[in-house]
Design a protein around this motif. Structure first.
Motif, mmCIF file in Angstrom:
data_model
loop_
_atom_site.group_PDB
_atom_site.id
_atom_site.type_symbol
_atom_site.label_atom_id
_atom_site.label_comp_id
_atom_site.label_asym_id
_atom_site.label_seq_id
_atom_site.Cartn_x
_atom_site.Cartn_y
_atom_site.Cartn_z
ATOM 1 N N ASP A 191 0.853 -1.187 0.000
ATOM 2 C CA ASP A 191 0.000 0.000 0.000
ATOM 3 C C ASP A 191 0.888 1.236 0.000
ATOM 4 O O ASP A 191 1.930 1.269 0.671
ATOM 5 C CB ASP A 191 -0.909 0.027 1.240
ATOM 6 N N ILE A 193 0.995 5.485 0.533
ATOM 7 C CA ILE A 193 0.295 6.647 1.081
ATOM 8 C C ILE A 193 1.209 7.859 0.929
ATOM 9 O O ILE A 193 2.315 7.895 1.487
ATOM 10 C CB ILE A 193 -0.063 6.455 2.566
ATOM 11 N N ILE A 201 -3.465 13.311 3.523
ATOM 12 C CA ILE A 201 -3.242 12.253 2.544
ATOM 13 C C ILE A 201 -3.661 12.765 1.171
ATOM 14 O O ILE A 201 -4.841 12.981 0.909
ATOM 15 C CB ILE A 201 -4.032 10.982 2.926
ATOM 16 N N THR A 204 -3.076 7.884 -2.545
ATOM 17 C CA THR A 204 -2.971 6.607 -1.836
ATOM 18 C C THR A 204 -3.533 5.481 -2.688
ATOM 19 O O THR A 204 -4.343 5.699 -3.589
ATOM 20 C CB THR A 204 -3.728 6.669 -0.493
#
Length: 474
Positions: A191, A193, A201, A204
Motif C-alpha cells: 500500500d 500513502i 493524505i 494513496t
C-alpha cells in the motif's frame, strides 16, 4: 596433439568450475536469505520510485522547462487581446504532452486552461490562486478539481524585471495514479500513502482514503498511526513494525523533496516472507541446475572432441577437403540411396616440376588455392575431395554425364585463367578432367576405372581438356 592438449585444459577448467560452484552453493544458500530480504525491500521501493519519476517528477520537469519559454512570458506579460493565442498554445501543449495546462494571468485576472475554458480570478472562484500568491514558494504541488481530482504543479512566472505575471500550471488526472496503485497492490500487496507537509493524505492506493469532496483525510485519522506513541508520531516511521488490521506490516518512508511530501510504503510481512522463501528455493534449484549443466557440458565436450577427431580423420589437412576414405563413404551412401552420380577425376597438369622448381611449399600453396577455387565453384549439392597427390575427385549426384562434362568445362576454363601467387612468383596452372557416370548401383572402383580411362585420354589429347568415358553395360 593440440586437440588433446585443448581437451585436457578444457576438462581441468570445467572441473575447477564445478568445484567452485559446489563451494559457492553452500555460501550462496546462506547469504541468499539476506540478499532476498534486501531484494524484497528494493522491490517495494522500485515501484514507488517509478511512480514518483513517471507520475510526479515528469510533470514537474515539463512545467519547469516550459515556464522558461519566451513565448509563455510574452503572452503573460501582454495578455490583452491575445486570448486566442493563449488557448492555441495551451491546446498545443496538451496534445504534445498529454497533460492539462493552464495560465492564471495576474494582469487581466483570468485563468485559461487547455480545454478552452476561462475563469475570472476572484477569491470566491479561485481561492487557491490568492492563497498561493502570498506564499514565498515559487513552486507548489496540490490536488484540485474535486469532481475529477487532478494533481497540479503550479509555478509562479516573473518577467525580466521580476514583476509577478501570474501562475503557469500542469495538471494530471488522478485516475492514472489509482490505476498504477492498483496494479502494484495486486502484484506485490503493498500500500502507498502520500502525505503533504500537514500530514494530509494526497494520494494513496487505499480507495477509502482518497480525497472526498473538498476534504483531505489526515494521517492522524488512521488507527495504526493513532496506536503510535507521540514520540513515534513525531519521528521517522522508516522500518517500523506495526500491527495493521491484525497483520504484521513493515513501513518504509521516503521523502519527496520537491513537493515536501512523504511517501509511506506499507508491506505485509506475510507476503514478504513468502517471496523470500520462494526466491531462496529458486536460487538453490538454479545453482543445482547449473552444476548439472556443467556435467552435461563436460559430456558434450567429450562427444564433440570424439566427433571432431572423426572429422579430422575424414579431412585432408592440406586442402581441408574430404579425403579419399571420406569420399569413398559418400559414394557408397549415394549408391545405397540408389542415386545416379557422375564421378570426375581432376588431375593438375605438369605439377611435379612446380615442386622441383619452386619447392614443396609453393606446391602446397598451389594445391590449397586450387582446392579453394574448386570448392567455391562447385554446386552445393556436389561433393569435392582430394583423391591423392595433385588429384581431386568430384561427386555430382543426380547429374547426367553430358551435364557433368559441361560443368567441368567451365571449371577447367576458370582454373586455367586463375593466377596463383606463391610469394614473389606467379604460377598458371591447368588440369585435365576425366568424367564417368553410373545410374545403377556399382562399386566405386568400377566407376573410378572409367573416370581414370577418361583422364588418360584427356592427358593424351594435350591436357587442359575434359573427356568422358561411360561404363560399358554387361
Amino acid at each position: 596433439m593440440n586437440i588433446f592438449r585443448t581437451l585436457h585444459r578444457s576438462i581441468l577448467m570445467l572441473f575447477a568450475v564445478v568445484v567452485i560452484s559446489i563451494v559457492t552453493l553452500v555460501h550462496f544458500s546462506v547469504s541468499k536469505i539476506v540478499a532476498e530480504q534486501s531484494r524484497a525491500q528494493q522491490r517495494s521501493y522500485s515501484p514507488a520510485l517509478k511512480l514518483i519519476v513517471e507520475q510526479l517528477m515528469q510533470p514537474l520537469h515539463i512545467s519547469e522547462t516550459l515556464a522558461e519559454a519566451q513565448e509563455l512570458k510574452n503572452l503573460m506579460s501582454q495578455p490583452q487581446g491575445k486570448e486566442a493565442e493563449i488557448f492555441a498554445m495551451l491546446a498545443r501543449l496538451h496534445d504534445e504532452f498529454n497533460l492539462n495546462f493552464f495560465i492564471a494571468s495576474e494582469i487581466n485576472r483570468m485563468q485559461y486552461n487547455s480545454q478552452g475554458r476561462k475563469i475570472e480570478l476572484s477569491e470566491e472562484k479561485v481561492n487557491w490562486y490568492f492563497r498561493y500568491k502570498e506564499q514565498p514558494e515559487n513552486a507548489m504541488a496540490d490536488i484540485g478539481q474535486w469532481q475529477n481530482p487532478q494533481f497540479y504543479i503550479d509555478l509562479k512566472i516573473y518577467d525580466q524585471n521580476n514583476n509577478f505575471l501570474g501562475v503557469f500550471g500542469v495538471g494530471k488526472s488522478l485516475v492514472g495514479f489509482t490505476e498504477v496503485f492498483n496494479q502494484y497492490k495486486e502484484e506485490y500487496g503493498y500500500d502507498f500513502i502520500f502525505v503533504d507537509q500537514n500530514k494530509d493524505i494526497t494520494l494513496t492506493s487505499d480507495v477509502e482514503l482518497l480525497v472526498k469532496g473538498t476534504t483531505f483525510k489526515n494521517l492522524a485519522d488512521l488507527p495504526w498511526f493513532q496506536s503510535l506513541s507521540e514520540e513515534q508520531q513525531a519521528s521517522s516511521l522508516n522500518n517500523l513494525l506495526l500491527d495493521i488490521d491484525g497483520q504484521a506490516a513493515l513501513i518504509a518512508e521516503l521523502n519527496i523533496q520537491p513537493f515536501d511530501w512523504t511517501l509511506y510504503i506499507i508491506t505485509p510481512l506475510e507476503s514478504r516472507q513468502t517471496e523470500i522463501s520462494r526466491g531462496f528455493i529458486i536460487s538453490v534449484v538454479t545453482l543445482l541446475g547449473v552444476i548439472f549443466g556443467l556435467f552435461l557440458l563436460i559430456y558434450n565436450l567429450l562427444y564433440y572432441f570424439k566427433k571432431d577427431m572423426q572429422k579430422i580423420k575424414q579431412i585432408d589437412i592440406l586442402t581441408e577437403l574430404s579425403n579419399r576414405s571420406n569420399m569413398t563413404l559418400k559414394f557408397e551412401e549415394l549408391m545405397y540411396e540408389k542415386q545416379s552420380v557422375s564421378l570426375v577425376l581432376i588431375d593438375l597438369d605438369n605439377f611435379k616440376p612446380i615442386n622441383e622448381t619452386h619447392g614443396r611449399k609453393a606446391g602446397d600453396i598451389v594445391l590449397r588455392q586450387i582446392a579453394q577455387m574448386l570448392q567455391r565453384e562447385v554446386r552445393s549439392t556436389d561433393f569435392l575431395g582430394r583423391w591423392g597427390g595433385e588429384e581431386f575427385i568430384l561427386l555430382m549426384p543426380d547429374t547426367g554425364p553430358h551435364e557433368a562434362v559441361e560443368i567441368c568445362q567451365g571449371l577447367c576454363k576458370k582454373l586455367s585463367s586463375m593466377t596463383i601467387t606463391t610469394g614473389s612468383t606467379s604460377i598458371q596452372m591447368t588440369a585435365s578432367f576425366g568424367v564417368s557416370f553410373t545410374a545403377v548401383s556399382r562399386t566405386m572402383s568400377e566407376v573410378i576405372a572409367a573416370a581414370d580411362d577418361a583422364l588418360f585420354t584427356a592427358k593424351r589429347d594435350g591436357r587442359n581438356v575434359v573427356r568422358m568415358q561411360l561404363i560399358k553395360s554387361d
